[in-house]
Design a protein around this motif. Structure first.
Motif, PDB file in Angstrom:
ATOM      1  N   UNK A  59      76.303 -13.708 -29.786  1.00 48.64           N
ATOM      2  CA  UNK A  59      76.747 -12.487 -29.117  1.00 48.64           C
ATOM      3  C   UNK A  59      78.192 -12.151 -29.505  1.00 48.64           C
ATOM      4  N   UNK A  60      79.047 -13.162 -29.520  1.00 48.76           N
ATOM      5  CA  UNK A  60      80.434 -12.938 -29.919  1.00 48.76           C
ATOM      6  C   UNK A  60      80.551 -12.487 -31.365  1.00 48.76           C
ATOM      7  N   UNK A  61      79.652 -12.940 -32.217  1.00 48.07           N
ATOM      8  CA  UNK A  61      79.691 -12.574 -33.630  1.00 48.07           C
ATOM      9  C   UNK A  61      79.303 -11.123 -33.855  1.00 48.07           C
ATOM     10  N   UNK A  62      78.632 -10.500 -32.889  1.00 48.70           N
ATOM     11  CA  UNK A  62      78.242  -9.094 -33.061  1.00 48.70           C
ATOM     12  C   UNK A  62      79.454  -8.166 -33.013  1.00 48.70           C
ATOM     13  N   UNK A  63      80.603  -8.670 -32.581  1.00 47.72           N
ATOM     14  CA  UNK A  63      81.834  -7.867 -32.556  1.00 47.72           C
ATOM     15  C   UNK A  63      82.446  -7.727 -33.951  1.00 47.72           C
ATOM     16  N   UNK A  64      81.969  -8.530 -34.895  1.00 49.88           N
ATOM     17  CA  UNK A  64      82.495  -8.495 -36.255  1.00 49.88           C
ATOM     18  C   UNK A  64      81.484  -7.842 -37.191  1.00 49.88           C
ATOM     19  N   UNK A  65      81.974  -7.412 -38.339  1.00 52.93           N
ATOM     20  CA  UNK A  65      81.099  -6.786 -39.322  1.00 52.93           C
ATOM     21  C   UNK A  65      80.215  -7.864 -39.983  1.00 52.93           C
ATOM     22  N   UNK A  66      78.948  -7.522 -40.178  1.00 51.78           N
ATOM     23  CA  UNK A  66      78.008  -8.468 -40.777  1.00 51.78           C
ATOM     24  C   UNK A  66      78.047  -8.451 -42.292  1.00 51.78           C
ATOM     25  N   UNK A  67      78.282  -7.305 -42.870  1.00 53.01           N
ATOM     26  CA  UNK A  67      78.214  -7.196 -44.315  1.00 53.01           C
ATOM     27  C   UNK A  67      76.760  -7.254 -44.762  1.00 53.01           C
ATOM     28  N   UNK A  68      76.529  -7.812 -45.927  1.00 48.01           N
ATOM     29  CA  UNK A  68      75.158  -7.955 -46.441  1.00 48.01           C
ATOM     30  C   UNK A  68      74.965  -9.390 -46.903  1.00 48.01           C
ATOM     31  N   UNK A  69      73.763  -9.703 -47.330  1.00 50.32           N
ATOM     32  CA  UNK A  69      73.501 -11.066 -47.817  1.00 50.32           C
ATOM     33  C   UNK A  69      74.299 -11.362 -49.079  1.00 50.32           C
ATOM     34  N   UNK A  70      74.497 -10.345 -49.916  1.00 56.48           N
ATOM     35  CA  UNK A  70      75.266 -10.541 -51.149  1.00 56.48           C
ATOM     36  C   UNK A  70      76.762 -10.636 -50.859  1.00 56.48           C
ATOM     37  N   UNK A  71      77.231  -9.895 -49.847  1.00 58.81           N
ATOM     38  CA  UNK A  71      78.650  -9.900 -49.473  1.00 58.81           C
ATOM     39  C   UNK A  71      78.768 -10.037 -47.955  1.00 58.81           C
ATOM     40  N   UNK A  72      78.598 -11.260 -47.451  1.00 56.44           N
ATOM     41  CA  UNK A  72      78.617 -11.445 -46.004  1.00 56.44           C
ATOM     42  C   UNK A  72      80.000 -11.156 -45.413  1.00 56.44           C
ATOM     43  N   UNK A  73      79.978 -10.551 -44.223  1.00 60.58           N
ATOM     44  CA  UNK A  73      81.210 -10.263 -43.511  1.00 60.58           C
ATOM     45  C   UNK A  73      81.570 -11.405 -42.574  1.00 60.58           C
ATOM     46  N   UNK A  74      82.621 -11.228 -41.777  1.00 58.61           N
ATOM     47  CA  UNK A  74      83.076 -12.306 -40.895  1.00 58.61           C
ATOM     48  C   UNK A  74      82.108 -12.637 -39.753  1.00 58.61           C
ATOM     49  N   UNK A  75      81.172 -11.758 -39.443  1.00 55.52           N
ATOM     50  CA  UNK A  75      80.227 -12.037 -38.371  1.00 55.52           C
ATOM     51  C   UNK A  75      78.928 -12.672 -38.843  1.00 55.52           C
ATOM     52  N   UNK A  76      78.721 -12.700 -40.135  1.00 59.43           N
ATOM     53  CA  UNK A  76      77.460 -13.172 -40.711  1.00 59.43           C
ATOM     54  C   UNK A  76      77.192 -14.649 -40.406  1.00 59.43           C
ATOM     55  N   UNK A  77      78.137 -15.514 -40.752  1.00 60.74           N
ATOM     56  CA  UNK A  77      77.950 -16.954 -40.567  1.00 60.74           C
ATOM     57  C   UNK A  77      77.911 -17.359 -39.093  1.00 60.74           C
ATOM     58  N   UNK A  78      78.850 -16.894 -38.237  1.00 60.18           N
ATOM     59  CA  UNK A  78      78.784 -17.315 -36.825  1.00 60.18           C
ATOM     60  C   UNK A  78      77.511 -16.826 -36.124  1.00 60.18           C
ATOM     61  N   UNK A  79      77.016 -15.651 -36.507  1.00 60.09           N
ATOM     62  CA  UNK A  79      75.784 -15.152 -35.898  1.00 60.09           C
ATOM     63  C   UNK A  79      74.609 -16.049 -36.265  1.00 60.09           C
ATOM     64  N   UNK A  80      74.488 -16.356 -37.564  1.00 59.23           N
ATOM     65  CA  UNK A  80      73.396 -17.222 -38.013  1.00 59.23           C
ATOM     66  C   UNK A  80      73.491 -18.610 -37.415  1.00 59.23           C
ATOM     67  N   UNK A  81      74.692 -19.150 -37.337  1.00 62.36           N
ATOM     68  CA  UNK A  81      74.885 -20.472 -36.754  1.00 62.36           C
ATOM     69  C   UNK A  81      74.538 -20.473 -35.269  1.00 62.36           C
ATOM     70  N   UNK A  82      74.923 -19.405 -34.554  1.00 55.86           N
ATOM     71  CA  UNK A  82      74.594 -19.293 -33.133  1.00 55.86           C
ATOM     72  C   UNK A  82      73.089 -19.227 -32.906  1.00 55.86           C
ATOM     73  N   UNK A  83      72.400 -18.470 -33.734  1.00 55.37           N
ATOM     74  CA  UNK A  83      70.936 -18.366 -33.619  1.00 55.37           C
ATOM     75  C   UNK A  83      70.285 -19.723 -33.903  1.00 55.37           C
ATOM     76  N   UNK A  84      70.753 -20.402 -34.948  1.00 55.24           N
ATOM     77  CA  UNK A  84      70.194 -21.728 -35.266  1.00 55.24           C
ATOM     78  C   UNK A  84      70.439 -22.728 -34.137  1.00 55.24           C
TER      79      UNK A  84
END
Length: 153
Positions: free
Chosen positions: A24-49
């Motif tokens: 939820x906290x990671x949704x405040x950051x930009x996700x980017x794309x799979x080729x160019x992940x943004x600052x919210x990409x990794x924390x969101x995926x880690x939180x879901x896992x």
């Protein structure tokens, strides 16, 4: 439904809550794309896992029988307070005393939380972790961290 392992049940719920909070906290950051992940990409995926792992552990606590129900014991307050205090001292001291003094101080304080205390282990761990932290964070990642105490210039 009966809880068959209290420890696993509580741990699983804790993983779920922390994982959802991180996602939820990671949704405040930009996700980017799979080729160019943004600052919210990794924390969101880690939180879901982490939340999924918590679901698996919680499911296991409800379905897999354990001996005696695996009850939660007493909370070990002394080590908990000492280790949290060591982290607080580290946060306070790092900008003032620098990495070279603060990491050994953290290790020294935290080592009093255990049942056994050995000076040799504290010294070896202090040297290895201070050197490793310097190499990883200052040399490798180019982070600007105070290395020496601020009063030394």
């Amino acid at each position: 439904m009966k809880i068959k392992s209290q420890r696993d049940f509580v741990a699983g719920l804790m993983f779920i809550v922390v994982g959802i909070a991180f996602a939820w906290g990671a949704t405040e950051y930009s996700f980017g794309s799979s080729a160019r992940p943004g600052p919210g990409y990794f924390p969101f995926g880690l939180g879901i896992l982490l939340a999924i792992l918590g679901g698996v552990v919680t499911f296991g606590a409800l379905t897999i029988e354990t001996e005696g129900g695996d009850p939660i014991g007493d909370i070990p307050w002394k080590p908990l307070v000492i280790i949290l205090g060591a982290v607080a001292v580290f946060a306070f001291a790092l900008p003032r005393l620098g990495l070279v003094i603060t990491i050994p101080l953290l290790i020294l304080i935290a080592s009093f939380g255990g049942d056994e205390f050995h000076w040799r282990d504290v010294i070896i761990l202090s040297i290895v972790l201070t050197l490793g932290s310097y190499l990883i964070f200052v040399t490798g990642l180019d982070l600007v961290l105070p290395i020496w105490p601020s009063f030394l210039g």
